[in-house]
Design a protein around this motif. Sequence first.
Motif: not given
Length: 668
Positions: A38, A40, A238, A264
């Motif tokens: 993941e 961020d 993102h 994610v």
Amino acid sequence: MAVFSGDKYKKASSDALAFIKRQLDVNNFKCQITFDKEYDDSYSGDIVWGYVTGISVEEDQVRAKYISPSTYYDFNYKGKVTGTARNLSDFSDYAVNVYVVHDADYKVITCPIKADGTWESAMTYRETYKSDEGSKTVTYPLDITVGEGIKEFRLAQGIKGKWEQISSSDEVTVERYVYDADTEIKAEDGGYGYSYFEYFTVRLYSYSDAEYINDICKIWNCGGGKYMWYTNKVATGHKIGKVMQQVWRDGAVAFDAVGIAGAVMNLQKGRLPASFLIPTDDPQYNKDGSNALGAYGYMLNSRTWAYDVGLSLLVFTTSGDYGICKEMLKRMRYEQNDDGSFNFSYDIYIGQLFDGYVRTGAMGWLVWGACYYTMESGDRDFVKMIKKAGDWLVSKQVTDSSDPRYGLMTGGYGSYNMEDYSYSGEEIEWCSVEHQCSALQALEGCSLVLKNKKYKEAAELVRDSLFLKCYDMENGRFFQGINGGVPDKAWALDCTTWAGTLIFSVVHSSTAEACLETARSVYLTKDKKIIQRREKDYYNTAYSDDETFSGFKPYSDKTADYKGAPDIVWTEGTLGYSTLAYVLGNMDEAKKYVDECIRLQNCDGSTGGVIYTTATYGMLPWEFHVWESVVSSSWLYLVINNPDVLFPRTLRQVYYMAKINNVHDERK
């Protein structure tokens, strides 16, 4: 005799169930993209990488012509690397440059190619010892460890070597023989250690107010079915990865998105149903998020609303598809915010894309769906998730008895300015009747699953306040809510039908009967056609029918709040009316409008889902579309098979819910 018996209802519910299941895989991307971990939103400046599956090894590739590593050395591998060379006329003129890629390409070692065509990350050292009797030299090889990171192997020409001193003292001098070869053969010319796919790439984007492309990444065939991509051109935002396929279409090169995921890894946690099936010719349709309505905008066709997830959990629990429920709940456990809340909507492939926007009503349906699955299946894996969400709901209850909203639940947080769509994270102070109805069933479910009376007490206070503060006795309906400390007198169908269904269990039936009569007299609309138009705000070319339909419209313009409200059959609201009629024992009325929704389910162009409305009003504030809908299909399935699960009747001051009929039993 069962209320909804016979082949018509069996087929309608079967078709609706099949449609909802298909919405779990709505875009049917041929490829799947994964990230190694993941990343961020704040991550930038270093490597991002992952794998792609779904590409056939038979696809055209730019082949690695000259060198190969002995095996695939993954990101975490640390140690010696080896390999072989081929198709070179004179190995002695070539070497393999070994790199580790992080924020930059770090060259670790240049490995000469031996006469037998092999190469290895090793280096020759020599130590020269000095003494009064003379000097002595010892020569020996040492393996060189390649560290953690992406390993790149590049063929280079024009190899040169020299001894390099690394330490010296009166007693000993240590040297190593270092090779260099700067003229590297490009990957496009077959000079790298892996082949890569010619017509498939990964585009890495960072999403903030829009998508910004970071890099176009090759997909490397590392052998054994491992197709790796990576880049160190990474910006904040993102992270979204898309697998793009180059195709020839209409005399020109085009690029199709054939896979998509967020960094994610939400999709890997479990599927969720896309709320609408949007026809591909519709201006709102967009498969990869790059263009909708002629402008940048994310994929409405792969958006799921928390309300829809909750309804789907009720459907799949009723149908016995516990495996799907478990998958969905694992995903929602992963998506849950730290404060216990859930966002209003999610992208089914990427997860949360937008700012925090949480609504108490949507939370209520999701939590009730989770509670019902837990009670029926006996699976207690999601109790902690339910407790966190239940506690968040309780925290939204107004507990100051001097407040006009006392006992009701506030709306959540997050709002958008409709003029420029700027976001504010403000708390929503108004109390919606629809939210009270949705959250009340969740609180009842929490009291049963968690065996804690605080949820039951909160639910009873909501129910009492709903009737005492929001019932419009003069008009036999419920207000839209409490706003600014006074009743919001706008006329919305679901406030009257949903609250009428809930209130039946605590007050005499005349209140619910008044709600049914008001709904019928104010919101009933007849002889409506499915409208086909091509203008953007009214678009529908996919669905049609020669017949006309009757049902219920969402709003009334009896006040100025909904001036110009569309006069359409709204299937979700129509089925809410049927539920109220069912609760009151008016089975003919309930069946009449269930039958109308089944007719709409079978209109021309339908794949088995229930269309949401009979005409499109795509502009704000209406946003109604003639699309097949998970919400309407779920309501139809549940009204036919398990109506008691929709706003289940409860007993006051007794900490259990009235027994919900076994969904497999016939209702007499």
